[in-house]
Enzyme design. Structure first.
Site, PDB file in Angstrom:
ATOM      1  N   SER A 117      -2.224   7.246  13.612  1.00  0.00           N
ATOM      2  CA  SER A 117      -3.365   7.189  12.701  1.00  0.00           C
ATOM      3  C   SER A 117      -3.009   6.384  11.444  1.00  0.00           C
ATOM      4  O   SER A 117      -3.724   5.457  11.046  1.00  0.00           O
ATOM      5  CB  SER A 117      -3.766   8.624  12.318  1.00  0.00           C
ATOM      6  OG  SER A 117      -4.627   8.625  11.220  1.00  0.00           O
TER       7      SER A 117
ATOM      8  N   LYS B  12      -3.866   1.913  10.733  1.00  0.00           N
ATOM      9  CA  LYS B  12      -4.625   1.450   9.554  1.00  0.00           C
ATOM     10  C   LYS B  12      -3.775   0.511   8.710  1.00  0.00           C
ATOM     11  O   LYS B  12      -4.240  -0.527   8.247  1.00  0.00           O
ATOM     12  CB  LYS B  12      -5.004   2.635   8.656  1.00  0.00           C
ATOM     13  CG  LYS B  12      -6.065   3.535   9.191  1.00  0.00           C
ATOM     14  CD  LYS B  12      -6.583   4.474   8.118  1.00  0.00           C
ATOM     15  CE  LYS B  12      -5.696   5.652   7.819  1.00  0.00           C
ATOM     16  NZ  LYS B  12      -5.734   6.743   8.789  1.00  0.00           N
ATOM     17  N   LYS B  13      -2.538   0.906   8.499  1.00  0.00           N
ATOM     18  CA  LYS B  13      -1.684   0.130   7.580  1.00  0.00           C
ATOM     19  C   LYS B  13      -1.309  -1.225   8.168  1.00  0.00           C
ATOM     20  O   LYS B  13      -1.240  -2.223   7.449  1.00  0.00           O
ATOM     21  CB  LYS B  13      -0.432   0.934   7.213  1.00  0.00           C
ATOM     22  CG  LYS B  13      -0.728   2.277   6.574  1.00  0.00           C
ATOM     23  CD  LYS B  13      -1.407   2.166   5.225  1.00  0.00           C
ATOM     24  CE  LYS B  13      -2.724   2.873   5.145  1.00  0.00           C
ATOM     25  NZ  LYS B  13      -3.365   2.824   3.822  1.00  0.00           N
TER      26      LYS B  13
ATOM     27  N   ASP C 112       0.842  -1.196   0.000  1.00  0.00           N
ATOM     28  CA  ASP C 112       0.000   0.000   0.000  1.00  0.00           C
ATOM     29  C   ASP C 112       0.876   1.245   0.000  1.00  0.00           C
ATOM     30  O   ASP C 112       2.075   1.175   0.281  1.00  0.00           O
ATOM     31  CB  ASP C 112      -0.926  -0.015   1.228  1.00  0.00           C
ATOM     32  CG  ASP C 112      -2.077   0.977   1.117  1.00  0.00           C
ATOM     33  OD1 ASP C 112      -2.205   1.638   0.069  1.00  0.00           O
ATOM     34  OD2 ASP C 112      -2.855   1.091   2.096  1.00  0.00           O
ATOM     35  N   LYS C 113       0.242   2.366  -0.312  1.00  0.00           N
ATOM     36  CA  LYS C 113       0.906   3.684  -0.267  1.00  0.00           C
ATOM     37  C   LYS C 113      -0.013   4.597   0.513  1.00  0.00           C
ATOM     38  O   LYS C 113      -1.234   4.517   0.376  1.00  0.00           O
ATOM     39  CB  LYS C 113       1.043   4.142  -1.712  1.00  0.00           C
ATOM     40  CG  LYS C 113       1.660   5.394  -2.142  1.00  0.00           C
ATOM     41  CD  LYS C 113       1.076   6.749  -1.944  1.00  0.00           C
ATOM     42  CE  LYS C 113      -0.365   7.055  -2.202  1.00  0.00           C
ATOM     43  NZ  LYS C 113      -0.767   8.428  -1.819  1.00  0.00           N
ATOM     44  N   HIS C 114       0.560   5.432   1.378  1.00  0.00           N
ATOM     45  CA  HIS C 114      -0.279   6.368   2.127  1.00  0.00           C
ATOM     46  C   HIS C 114       0.413   7.721   2.197  1.00  0.00           C
ATOM     47  O   HIS C 114       1.616   7.794   2.410  1.00  0.00           O
ATOM     48  CB  HIS C 114      -0.523   5.838   3.549  1.00  0.00           C
ATOM     49  CG  HIS C 114      -1.700   6.492   4.220  1.00  0.00           C
ATOM     50  ND1 HIS C 114      -2.971   5.978   4.167  1.00  0.00           N
ATOM     51  CD2 HIS C 114      -1.788   7.625   4.946  1.00  0.00           C
ATOM     52  CE1 HIS C 114      -3.793   6.769   4.838  1.00  0.00           C
ATOM     53  NE2 HIS C 114      -3.102   7.775   5.326  1.00  0.00           N
ATOM     54  N   SER C 115      -0.367   8.774   2.021  1.00  0.00           N
ATOM     55  CA  SER C 115       0.204  10.121   2.075  1.00  0.00           C
ATOM     56  C   SER C 115      -0.105  10.751   3.433  1.00  0.00           C
ATOM     57  O   SER C 115      -1.166  10.493   4.012  1.00  0.00           O
ATOM     58  CB  SER C 115      -0.406  10.964   0.952  1.00  0.00           C
ATOM     59  OG  SER C 115      -0.222  12.336   1.210  1.00  0.00           O
TER      60      SER C 115
ATOM     61  N   THR D 156      -8.788  11.036   0.162  1.00  0.00           N
ATOM     62  CA  THR D 156      -9.097  10.126  -0.951  1.00  0.00           C
ATOM     63  C   THR D 156     -10.568   9.678  -0.930  1.00  0.00           C
ATOM     64  O   THR D 156     -11.207   9.560  -1.976  1.00  0.00           O
ATOM     65  CB  THR D 156      -8.157   8.904  -0.878  1.00  0.00           C
ATOM     66  OG1 THR D 156      -6.817   9.385  -0.974  1.00  0.00           O
ATOM     67  CG2 THR D 156      -8.407   7.920  -1.997  1.00  0.00           C
TER      68      THR D 156
ATOM     69  N   ARG E 130     -10.029  15.114  15.103  1.00  0.00           N
ATOM     70  CA  ARG E 130      -8.827  15.919  14.835  1.00  0.00           C
ATOM     71  C   ARG E 130      -9.073  16.880  13.674  1.00  0.00           C
ATOM     72  O   ARG E 130      -8.580  18.003  13.676  1.00  0.00           O
ATOM     73  CB  ARG E 130      -7.639  14.998  14.509  1.00  0.00           C
ATOM     74  CG  ARG E 130      -7.118  14.253  15.731  1.00  0.00           C
ATOM     75  CD  ARG E 130      -6.140  13.160  15.323  1.00  0.00           C
ATOM     76  NE  ARG E 130      -5.003  13.649  14.595  1.00  0.00           N
ATOM     77  CZ  ARG E 130      -4.460  13.035  13.538  1.00  0.00           C
ATOM     78  NH1 ARG E 130      -4.954  11.883  13.080  1.00  0.00           N
ATOM     79  NH2 ARG E 130      -3.427  13.538  12.934  1.00  0.00           N
TER      80      ARG E 130
HETATM   81  N1  URA Z   1      -3.395  10.498   7.004  1.00  0.00           N
HETATM   82  C1  URA Z   1      -3.934   9.764   8.019  1.00  0.00           C
HETATM   83  O1  URA Z   1      -4.479   8.692   7.772  1.00  0.00           O
HETATM   84  N2  URA Z   1      -3.847  10.228   9.251  1.00  0.00           N
HETATM   85  C2  URA Z   1      -3.243  11.390   9.576  1.00  0.00           C
HETATM   86  O2  URA Z   1      -3.200  11.747  10.739  1.00  0.00           O
HETATM   87  C3  URA Z   1      -2.684  12.166   8.537  1.00  0.00           C
HETATM   88  C4  URA Z   1      -2.776  11.697   7.241  1.00  0.00           C
END
Ligand code: URA
Length: 439
Positions: A184, A188-189, A81-84, A121, A169
């Site tokens: 956070s 998830k990841k 996966d990729k997450h920003s 997203t 938040r």
């Molecule tokens: N993306 C996330 O999932 N959580 C954050 O806190 C910032 C970016």
């Protein structure tokens, strides 16, 4: 556990006992700690941070608040996966998930909604009529097997504590905290059962980390959490000193992502998508060098396979996209206006933070947790840092849902772009630094 005592300890810079902190978090999930108490706690963390031990408790409780998919299993490729960390105009996931699937990876992507001034997203995907981001894990699994990628949000089944904290938040100005972002994203990841993870850590005025030093610290914190659990993590520090690509706003960004999948789109955006897809291939062990990853990503884009995957993904998650129509069948704003340069010179700055908040003021993001997002509105930039302009040249177009919104958007866009006499302004390089942990 007394909630106000936990909050006071963090407010005064003290350390929480692991058991007490875990109880506070689980009590929040059960409704025994109120939103206002959690918001106060998050603000105390924003100011005073978390120790490594406290961060570990937060990640564990968030991760185990829902189901955790185990790595392994009979998948046709590595699960990557990729997450920003969040930016303005950042629609990379819409391109990279199908692209990586086309390259032979399995991409179980769990994303978020808009956060603070940045876009999300899920909001972008939901601008596609019918697209369902709240699907069961069983259906998520079926889409993943059929298409090679699937895109959902945090649910009651997976990372529910992140879903609650994320929404809180977003509206309490408690996003730009290294431990809160780390927990956070990584909770998830880690729940996705990954073999490899690529983190796109944004740096600059439009990011939550304005300096390279802070972005590096965030990247190291996340890579450390991944490495401790055996996941290969590559963190790429990338530029957010101006919006990414031209489009800012949910449906507008889907159109730009499709343009990229069809072989067009802004050059810097396209290059970053290729780079991150290549990093994913390397993290997943699909290729042995970045160069090989890049040429596979370029091939998947040029051959149209990435676009075909995207169409299959949209259909599998209930969405209706009409590639034969210019607007793709996506919602369009009723009003739009071009903003022009009022002088001669060189664009020396485009303020992504002002445009991110500007999008919220147009209705394209949330001011409070229950706000509906208007998918139609936003900005399409016609210049980048370094573009030379003459009076009357277009600098951007505002898309709005009301006359008031249009006037506000025109003001925001005009103020966000700085034109200077001197030539030679240049944006940050697309990729600033890479930090890898082997897992
Ligand atoms: N993306 C996330 O999932 N959580 C954050 O806190 C910032 C970016």
């Amino acid at each position: 556990m007394i909630p106000q005592q936990v909050i006071a300890t963090k407010r005064d810079g003290g350390k929480l006992a692991p058991g007490e902190f875990a109880l506070f978090l689980t009590a929040y999930l059960k409704g025994q700690v109120a939103d206002e108490q959690m918001a106060a706690f998050l603000m105390a963390v924003q100011f005073n941070g978390l120790s490594t031990r406290e961060l570990d408790v937060l990640v564990k409780v968030m991760l185990h608040s829902g189901r955790v998919i185990q790595p392994g299993g009979d998948w046709p490729g590595p699960r990557v996966d990729k997450h920003s960390t969040g930016g303005v105009g950042d629609k990379v996931s819409l391109v990279v998930a199908p692209l990586a699937a086309e390259m032979g990876m399995v991409v179980p992507m769990m994303s978020g909604r808009g956060l603070g001034h940045t876009g999300g997203t899920l909001d972008k995907l939901e601008s596609i009529p019918g697209f369902e981001t709240r699907i069961s894990l069983a259906r998520f699994d079926r889409v993943l097997r059929k298409v090679g990628c699937a895109m959902i949000g945090q649910t009651d089944e997976i990372a529910p504590l992140d879903r609650r904290l994320y929404a809180l938040r977003d509206v309490t100005a408690t996003v730009p905290s290294i431990p809160l972002i780390t927990a956070s994203i990584m909770s998830k990841k880690l729940a996705e059962g990954l073999d490899g993870l690529v983190l796109d850590v944004k740096v600059g005025r439009g990011a939550f980390m304005a300096s390279v030093e802070d972005a590096r610290a965030l990247a190291r914190a996340m890579a450390g959490v991944g490495a401790a659990r055996g996941i290969a993590v590559a963190a790429v520090l990338t530029a957010m000193d101006q919006p990414l690509g031209s489009a800012i706003g949910n449906a507008l960004e889907v159109r730009e992502a499709v343009a990229c999948l069809e072989g067009g789109g802004p050059e810097r955006f396209r290059a970053l998508c290729v780079e991150l897809a290549a990093e994913m291939a390397l993290a997943g062990g699909l290729v042995s060098s970045l160069g090989e990853g890049r040429s596979r990503a370029e091939g998947a884009l040029a051959g149209g396979g990435g676009m075909e995957r995207f169409e299959r993904l949209v259909a599998a998650q209930g969405g209706k996209l009409d590639p034969a129509r210019g607007d793709l069948g996506l919602p369009s704003a009723p009003l739009f206006k071009t903003v022009s340069a009022d002088r001669d010179g060189c664009v020396s700055g485009i303020d992504p933070l002002a445009l991110g908040y500007g999008l919220i003021s147009l209705g394209g993001g949330r001011k409070s947790q229950d706000d509906e997002v208007d998918p139609r509105v936003g900005f399409v930039m016609k210049v980048e840092i370094g573009t030379r302009v003459a009076p009357g040249d277009p600098i951007g177009v505002v898309h709005a849902g009301s006359v008031d919104g249009l006037a506000r958007g025109v003001r925001v866009l005009g103020e966000a772009v700085t034109i200077s006499d001197e030539d030679g302004a240049s944006p940050l390089p697309g990729v600033l630094e890479r930090i890898r942990s082997p897992g």
